[in-house]
Design a protein around this motif. Structure first.
Motif, PDB file in Angstrom:
ATOM      1  N   LYS A  15      36.798  74.986  -3.040  1.00  0.00           N
ATOM      2  CA  LYS A  15      36.627  74.561  -1.641  1.00  0.00           C
ATOM      3  C   LYS A  15      37.155  73.146  -1.375  1.00  0.00           C
ATOM      4  O   LYS A  15      37.720  72.897  -0.314  1.00  0.00           O
ATOM      5  N   THR A  33      31.141  66.112   1.407  1.00  0.00           N
ATOM      6  CA  THR A  33      29.737  65.681   1.510  1.00  0.00           C
ATOM      7  C   THR A  33      29.041  65.586   0.143  1.00  0.00           C
ATOM      8  O   THR A  33      28.039  64.905   0.013  1.00  0.00           O
ATOM      9  N   GLY A  34      29.589  66.281  -0.855  1.00  0.00           N
ATOM     10  CA  GLY A  34      28.990  66.224  -2.193  1.00  0.00           C
ATOM     11  C   GLY A  34      29.002  64.817  -2.772  1.00  0.00           C
ATOM     12  O   GLY A  34      28.157  64.461  -3.601  1.00  0.00           O
ATOM     13  N   TYR A  37      25.580  63.083  -2.562  1.00  0.00           N
ATOM     14  CA  TYR A  37      24.576  63.453  -3.569  1.00  0.00           C
ATOM     15  C   TYR A  37      24.990  62.946  -4.954  1.00  0.00           C
ATOM     16  O   TYR A  37      24.150  62.559  -5.768  1.00  0.00           O
ATOM     17  N   ARG A  38      26.295  62.956  -5.212  1.00  0.00           N
ATOM     18  CA  ARG A  38      26.775  62.451  -6.497  1.00  0.00           C
ATOM     19  C   ARG A  38      26.545  60.940  -6.606  1.00  0.00           C
ATOM     20  O   ARG A  38      26.045  60.439  -7.620  1.00  0.00           O
ATOM     21  N   ARG A  75      32.371  62.165 -11.299  1.00  0.00           N
ATOM     22  CA  ARG A  75      32.861  63.528 -11.598  1.00  0.00           C
ATOM     23  C   ARG A  75      32.709  63.808 -13.084  1.00  0.00           C
ATOM     24  O   ARG A  75      33.654  63.697 -13.851  1.00  0.00           O
ATOM     25  N   SER A  83      23.123  65.497  -9.415  1.00  0.00           N
ATOM     26  CA  SER A  83      23.366  65.546  -7.966  1.00  0.00           C
ATOM     27  C   SER A  83      22.696  66.788  -7.398  1.00  0.00           C
ATOM     28  O   SER A  83      22.097  66.751  -6.310  1.00  0.00           O
ATOM     29  N   SER A  84      22.753  67.874  -8.130  1.00  0.00           N
ATOM     30  CA  SER A  84      22.150  69.113  -7.656  1.00  0.00           C
ATOM     31  C   SER A  84      20.610  69.004  -7.676  1.00  0.00           C
ATOM     32  O   SER A  84      19.929  69.522  -6.787  1.00  0.00           O
ATOM     33  N   ALA A  87      19.720  66.842  -4.742  1.00  0.00           N
ATOM     34  CA  ALA A  87      19.984  67.561  -3.487  1.00  0.00           C
ATOM     35  C   ALA A  87      18.890  68.576  -3.161  1.00  0.00           C
ATOM     36  O   ALA A  87      18.834  69.091  -2.051  1.00  0.00           O
ATOM     37  N   GLN A 100      25.750  62.359   7.149  1.00  0.00           N
ATOM     38  CA  GLN A 100      26.839  63.331   7.306  1.00  0.00           C
ATOM     39  C   GLN A 100      27.230  63.503   8.773  1.00  0.00           C
ATOM     40  O   GLN A 100      28.400  63.526   9.113  1.00  0.00           O
ATOM     41  N   GLY A 117      30.988  71.309   1.631  1.00  0.00           N
ATOM     42  CA  GLY A 117      29.681  71.108   1.005  1.00  0.00           C
ATOM     43  C   GLY A 117      28.991  72.437   0.735  1.00  0.00           C
ATOM     44  O   GLY A 117      29.631  73.413   0.323  1.00  0.00           O
ATOM     45  N   ARG A 118      27.669  72.458   0.939  1.00  0.00           N
ATOM     46  CA  ARG A 118      26.897  73.679   0.690  1.00  0.00           C
ATOM     47  C   ARG A 118      26.210  74.180   1.966  1.00  0.00           C
ATOM     48  O   ARG A 118      25.884  75.339   2.086  1.00  0.00           O
ATOM     49  N   ILE A 120      27.167  73.055   5.342  1.00  0.00           N
ATOM     50  CA  ILE A 120      27.880  72.489   6.500  1.00  0.00           C
ATOM     51  C   ILE A 120      27.839  73.460   7.691  1.00  0.00           C
ATOM     52  O   ILE A 120      27.483  73.068   8.808  1.00  0.00           O
ATOM     53  N   ARG A 168      23.277  75.307 -12.007  1.00  0.00           N
ATOM     54  CA  ARG A 168      23.522  74.604 -10.746  1.00  0.00           C
ATOM     55  C   ARG A 168      23.518  75.605  -9.587  1.00  0.00           C
ATOM     56  O   ARG A 168      22.954  75.350  -8.531  1.00  0.00           O
ATOM     57  N   ASP A 172      21.102  75.346  -6.430  1.00  0.00           N
ATOM     58  CA  ASP A 172      21.666  75.192  -5.084  1.00  0.00           C
ATOM     59  C   ASP A 172      21.302  76.367  -4.169  1.00  0.00           C
ATOM     60  O   ASP A 172      21.124  76.195  -2.963  1.00  0.00           O
TER      61      ASP A 172
HETATM   62  O1   DC Z   1      30.329  69.802  -3.985  1.00  0.00           O
HETATM   63  P1   DC Z   1      29.826  69.028  -5.218  1.00  0.00           P
HETATM   64  O2   DC Z   1      29.936  69.807  -6.490  1.00  0.00           O
HETATM   65  O3   DC Z   1      30.465  67.691  -5.309  1.00  0.00           O
HETATM   66  O4   DC Z   1      28.273  68.782  -4.934  1.00  0.00           O
HETATM   67  C1   DC Z   1      27.408  68.210  -5.890  1.00  0.00           C
HETATM   68  C2   DC Z   1      25.983  68.675  -5.634  1.00  0.00           C
HETATM   69  O5   DC Z   1      25.539  68.170  -4.373  1.00  0.00           O
HETATM   70  C3   DC Z   1      25.818  70.198  -5.542  1.00  0.00           C
HETATM   71  O6   DC Z   1      25.411  70.784  -6.764  1.00  0.00           O
HETATM   72  C4   DC Z   1      24.778  70.402  -4.496  1.00  0.00           C
HETATM   73  C5   DC Z   1      24.787  69.155  -3.673  1.00  0.00           C
HETATM   74  N1   DC Z   1      25.338  69.317  -2.324  1.00  0.00           N
HETATM   75  C6   DC Z   1      24.488  69.826  -1.368  1.00  0.00           C
HETATM   76  O7   DC Z   1      23.362  70.193  -1.673  1.00  0.00           O
HETATM   77  N2   DC Z   1      24.889  69.885  -0.068  1.00  0.00           N
HETATM   78  C7   DC Z   1      26.122  69.506   0.288  1.00  0.00           C
HETATM   79  N3   DC Z   1      26.494  69.588   1.580  1.00  0.00           N
HETATM   80  C8   DC Z   1      27.022  69.015  -0.692  1.00  0.00           C
HETATM   81  C9   DC Z   1      26.602  68.951  -1.998  1.00  0.00           C
END
Ligand code: DC
Length: 217
Positions: A15, A33-34, A37-38, A75, A83-84, A87, A100, A117-118, A120, A168, A172
């Motif tokens: 994505k 947007t990740g 959280y990172r 990364r 990050s997860s 989140a 955001q 993101g997850r 959006i 993860r 998520d």
């Molecule tokens: O997209 P990413 O792998 O960089 O995101 C890292 C973590 O952040 C992912 O495991 C879940 C969280 N995340 C989220 O919950 N909501 C988002 N909009 C973006 C990321």
């Protein structure tokens, strides 16, 4: 009003690459947007260690500055995991939602914005003009991740990458607030076995169609 493309999907589905490609092709701004959280995971672990408690992550979220995030530090497998975890804390998400949406506001100088993101299409921009939900098989995603890590000299095995992705995904998808799920009006795109050029062609034609409709309103 800005034209918004919302791209959601699990880790390793492609994505981010799609979002970057589309923003370049259409000269739209891009927001990953990740990164928030990172960045938050890195700050929280650096200050409180891996045994941080919920309250620590929330207080870091309250003072979070997106400009302080250094791409080269966020990364890696450790930050993927934490990050997860961060989140999944509802209070953290409440704070991050505003960061955001504000970014969306600031991007109004461009004709469009691509946000990935997850949550959006479901939570952050439920009225986005175009929503995409990207998927790919676990094995294909693990192959992509593993090759990224090899390029960066990260010491991790393919089997460990698979295990981490599964954990993860579970976190998520199963968290209580804004879980990873396709919006009802999202286009579903499975990138298993399709290369990035072909995927971009598919997405690009969807953008053109929606953007033409949007400009003709
Ligand atoms: O997209 P990413 O792998 O960089 O995101 C890292 C973590 O952040 C992912 O495991 C879940 C969280 N995340 C989220 O919950 N909501 C988002 N909009 C973006 C990321």
């Amino acid at each position: 009003m800005t034209f918004i493309v919302a791209i959601d999907g699990a880790a390793g589905t492609g994505k981010g690459t799609i979002a970057k490609g589309i923003s370049k092709e259409f000269n739209f701004s891009y927001f990953d947007t990740g990164i928030i959280y990172r960045g938050l995971a890195l700050k929280t672990i650096s200050k409180y260690g891996k045994d941080f408690i919920k309250k620590d992550a929330i207080s870091e979220a309250n003072i979070f500055d997106i400009n302080s995030v250094n791409e080269s530090e966020i990364r890696n497998p450790l930050i993927d995991k934490y990050s997860s975890i961060i989140a999944s804390i509802p209070e953290v998400r409440n704070i991050v939602v505003n960061i955001q949406r504000n970014f969306g506001e600031k991007s109004k100088g461009h004709e469009g914005i691509v946000v990935d993101g997850r949550d959006i299409g479901t939570v952050i921009f439920p009225n986005a003009n175009l929503k995409l939900f990207i998927s790919a098989s676990l094995e294909e995603r693990a192959k992509r991740r593993f090759s990224d890590f090899l390029d960066k000299n990260e010491k991790i095995s393919y089997n460990e990458v698979i295990k981490q992705l599964q954990k993860r995904d579970q976190r998520d998808k199963e968290r209580s607030v804004a879980p990873l799920v396709a919006a009802k009006d999202a286009h579903l795109i499975d990138t298993t076995g399709i290369n990035i050029e072909e995927t971009l062609k598919i997405v690009s034609s969807l953008v053109i169609k929606e953007f033409n409709d949007y400009c003709n309103i």
